[in-house]
Design a protein around this motif. Structure first.
Motif, PDB file in Angstrom:
ATOM      1  N   ASN A  70      57.367  42.590  44.631  1.00 46.42           N
ATOM      2  CA  ASN A  70      56.839  43.212  43.410  1.00 46.42           C
ATOM      3  C   ASN A  70      56.123  42.200  42.537  1.00 46.42           C
ATOM      4  O   ASN A  70      56.328  42.135  41.312  1.00 46.42           O
ATOM      5  N   THR A  71      55.303  41.409  43.183  1.00 48.76           N
ATOM      6  CA  THR A  71      54.630  40.304  42.505  1.00 48.76           C
ATOM      7  C   THR A  71      53.135  40.368  42.773  1.00 48.76           C
ATOM      8  O   THR A  71      52.708  40.681  43.888  1.00 48.76           O
ATOM      9  N   VAL A  72      52.361  40.057  41.752  1.00 48.62           N
ATOM     10  CA  VAL A  72      50.916  39.934  41.907  1.00 48.62           C
ATOM     11  C   VAL A  72      50.544  38.476  41.659  1.00 48.62           C
ATOM     12  O   VAL A  72      51.092  37.832  40.761  1.00 48.62           O
ATOM     13  N   HIS A  73      49.642  37.971  42.484  1.00 49.38           N
ATOM     14  CA  HIS A  73      49.214  36.582  42.391  1.00 49.38           C
ATOM     15  C   HIS A  73      47.739  36.517  42.048  1.00 49.38           C
ATOM     16  O   HIS A  73      46.960  37.410  42.389  1.00 49.38           O
ATOM     17  N   LEU A  74      47.357  35.440  41.398  1.00 51.24           N
ATOM     18  CA  LEU A  74      45.949  35.155  41.145  1.00 51.24           C
ATOM     19  C   LEU A  74      45.679  33.725  41.593  1.00 51.24           C
ATOM     20  O   LEU A  74      46.130  32.772  40.946  1.00 51.24           O
ATOM     21  N   GLN A  75      45.004  33.589  42.727  1.00 49.37           N
ATOM     22  CA  GLN A  75      44.614  32.283  43.216  1.00 49.37           C
ATOM     23  C   GLN A  75      43.288  31.908  42.579  1.00 49.37           C
ATOM     24  O   GLN A  75      42.294  32.617  42.752  1.00 49.37           O
ATOM     25  N   MET A  76      43.283  30.808  41.854  1.00 55.44           N
ATOM     26  CA  MET A  76      42.096  30.393  41.121  1.00 55.44           C
ATOM     27  C   MET A  76      41.590  29.078  41.699  1.00 55.44           C
ATOM     28  O   MET A  76      42.268  28.054  41.605  1.00 55.44           O
ATOM     29  N   ASN A  77      40.431  29.123  42.315  1.00 61.62           N
ATOM     30  CA  ASN A  77      39.812  27.938  42.905  1.00 61.62           C
ATOM     31  C   ASN A  77      38.568  27.542  42.119  1.00 61.62           C
ATOM     32  O   ASN A  77      38.018  28.339  41.367  1.00 61.62           O
ATOM     33  N   SER A  78      38.138  26.315  42.343  1.00 62.25           N
ATOM     34  CA  SER A  78      36.918  25.818  41.702  1.00 62.25           C
ATOM     35  C   SER A  78      36.931  26.088  40.203  1.00 62.25           C
ATOM     36  O   SER A  78      35.961  26.603  39.624  1.00 62.25           O
ATOM     37  N   LEU A  79      38.025  25.734  39.568  1.00 65.75           N
ATOM     38  CA  LEU A  79      38.174  26.028  38.144  1.00 65.75           C
ATOM     39  C   LEU A  79      37.164  25.262  37.303  1.00 65.75           C
ATOM     40  O   LEU A  79      36.780  24.127  37.623  1.00 65.75           O
ATOM     41  N   LYS A  80      36.724  25.910  36.234  1.00 64.58           N
ATOM     42  CA  LYS A  80      35.734  25.350  35.320  1.00 64.58           C
ATOM     43  C   LYS A  80      36.331  25.284  33.916  1.00 64.58           C
ATOM     44  O   LYS A  80      37.257  26.043  33.595  1.00 64.58           O
TER      45      LYS A  80
END
Length: 116
Positions: A77-87
């Motif tokens: 019951n989990t949602v993830h947000l993978q954030m690459n190439s952060l600015k």
């Protein structure tokens, strides 16, 4: 109602990655959409990404398309947000949101800072 607990924020340099997680508890069977929003100082809250349960589909804001990926672990019951190439412009408080047929719930927010 649904309760949300977010984790995974932090401070990174440009080009690095972070992964946010949001664990839901409570009336999880009623969840239709899970998503992430963000709000920078002095700015309005903006949509980052959403994931719909059924039919399964995702949506991304223009500013993160191609860099961020939203996913859901139904077993946890989990949602993830993978954030690459952060600015640096990704710096904001990130909020998890879930929407059901008759409610909307928000997490407490987690800070993401990308310093140049």
């Amino acid at each position: 109602q649904v309760q949300l607990v977010e984790s995974g924020g932090g401070a990174v340099q440009p080009g690095e990655s972070l992964r946010l997680s949001c664990a839901a508890s409570g009336n999880i069977r009623s969840i239709v959409v899970m998503g992430w929003y963000r709000q920078a100082p002095g700015e309005q809250r903006e949509l980052v990404a959403t994931i719909r349960t059924s039919p399964s589909s995702t949506f991304y804001g223009d500013s993160v398309l191609g860099r961020f990926t939203i996913s859901r672990d139904n077993a946890k019951n989990t949602v993830h947000l993978q954030m690459n190439s952060l600015k640096p412009e990704d710096t904001a408080v990130y909020y998890c949101q879930v929407v059901g047929a008759s409610f909307t719930s928000w997490g407490q927010g987690t800070q993401v800072t990308v310093f140049s």
